[in-house]
Design a protein around this motif. Sequence first.
Motif, PDB file in Angstrom:
ATOM      1  N   GLY A  48      20.714  69.556 -57.183  1.00 27.02           N
ATOM      2  CA  GLY A  48      20.190  68.669 -56.148  1.00 27.02           C
ATOM      3  C   GLY A  48      21.045  67.430 -55.977  1.00 27.02           C
ATOM      4  N   VAL A  56      16.534  67.976 -47.785  1.00 27.36           N
ATOM      5  CA  VAL A  56      15.619  67.519 -48.841  1.00 27.36           C
ATOM      6  C   VAL A  56      14.184  67.496 -48.331  1.00 27.36           C
ATOM      7  N   TYR A  79      17.726  70.103 -60.989  1.00 26.42           N
ATOM      8  CA  TYR A  79      17.778  69.019 -60.004  1.00 26.42           C
ATOM      9  C   TYR A  79      18.997  68.134 -60.210  1.00 26.42           C
ATOM     10  N   HIS A  96      16.178  70.773 -55.285  1.00 21.54           N
ATOM     11  CA  HIS A  96      14.909  70.121 -54.940  1.00 21.54           C
ATOM     12  C   HIS A  96      13.742  71.103 -54.991  1.00 21.54           C
TER      13      HIS A  96
END
Length: 497
Positions: free
Chosen positions: A349, A401, A345, A199
Amino acid sequence: MSLNLTGTPTGTGTGGDTLNTDLNTQFDMANMVWAATSAALVWIMVPGIGLLYSGLSRKKHALSLLWASIMTAGVVSFQWFWWGYSLVFSHNTRGNGFIGTLEFFGFKDVLGAPSAVSSLPDILFAFFQGMFAMVTGILMVGGACERARLFPMMVFLFLWITIVYCPIACWTWNGEGWLAVLGSLDYAGGGPVHISSGHGALIYALILGKRNDPVAKSGTPKYKPHSVTSVVLGTVFLWFGWFGFNGGSAGNATIRAWVSCVSTNLAAACAALTWMFIDYFRFGRKWTTVGLCSGAIAGLVGITPAAGFVPVWAAVIIGIVTGAGCNFAVDLKSLLHIDDGLDVYALHGVGGAIGSVLTGIFAADYINDSAGSYAAPIDGGWINHHYKQVGYQLAAICATVAWTCVVTAILLLILDRIPFLRLRLRPEEEELGTDGAQIGEFTYEDDEMYIPEPVRSKASAQVPHPGEAIDDKIGAGSNSDEGTSSDQPENPEKVTV
């Protein structure tokens, strides 16, 4: 002269006086050897990520990503010594488990007392955990692929590890951290390493903006990897190093460490095959090497929070689900209109979040307890009928996050408004390539690559090719008796590399 080691370890501060106390008696030597070996394995992942990123980039930016990996090792090593270790693993915390103190500032008293993992001394645990901070840092800066200025990147990395990574790692791995107290499970870094770096990279890419693409004026730029060989070599380094990343996170040389190594290998293998088969049917029926490597990394990410908690058979499910999920998550950058050229990501992520949720489902008390006397009991996940464990995992994901995205964005926006810390290359520098504009060296020697040089005389100097006369090169741009002098040459001076 022999030492008179009659003292008793204190368990606090440095652990005792080494002149009269054998601090090693508190620890099992096999545990310390395995942790130290694992730390070295994790270190090799940092240049491995550099090789992976370099191979995925275009040729004119390739060296800058190798540079970033070695730069990260330097910057984060110093940050970890300066205050990083203390902010994460001090023996006391502030703000109800939000952040550590400066108890170990500058590695003060980091020596022979038991660390947050009681089977290891502070000095060894600090060495091991410093490697995790380095891996997180190099993953995160991947979001700046092909368009970031390098000095601001260094400043940002130091601050990001301090303000973003250290609090999240403290929440998760310090015994007093609020997520640890809540009951979330994270064996080796699904949240602190992968969710935060993924992130963070996404926000870095968003604020830098899209790369300049002279062909595609709209949409997200897409370029073929310039060196699949480097991608494969980087993946090899990562897969190899991940045995230390997950195996060493047991903190001891018990059966639990070996279970986590087997689960790590199996998840990577299943995810690699899953990604490759999906790509075969989605993109031209080709068995792509990059797809195979991307899948392996996705599986390694997915198993990271789970490896020491789940049965080996669960690694197959985690690998398949994470491989498929990350494969389709690659398309999110087009939906979000964010140019995450290295898919940090999608792989880290999203992969870290999937792995964390699956940890809440498959965590088993009997796997955790395979550490024997070193085990800290857990209630397990769904397979132990502890259904609210998934809720704890989701709480940890949301907190990680939110903190990462908000703080990263604020930090980048502030830095970009400081004149000498402007984040992005100018368009002409980006077109030249980060290697030429910021480093002045190249991964490959190419006669068509030039480094602009300031004009230092009325003569234009150009480095001759082998076999050419120097006079021929310089004479073409120098003044003659028949010519007229000028303060600037007709063409900008350039040096061939």
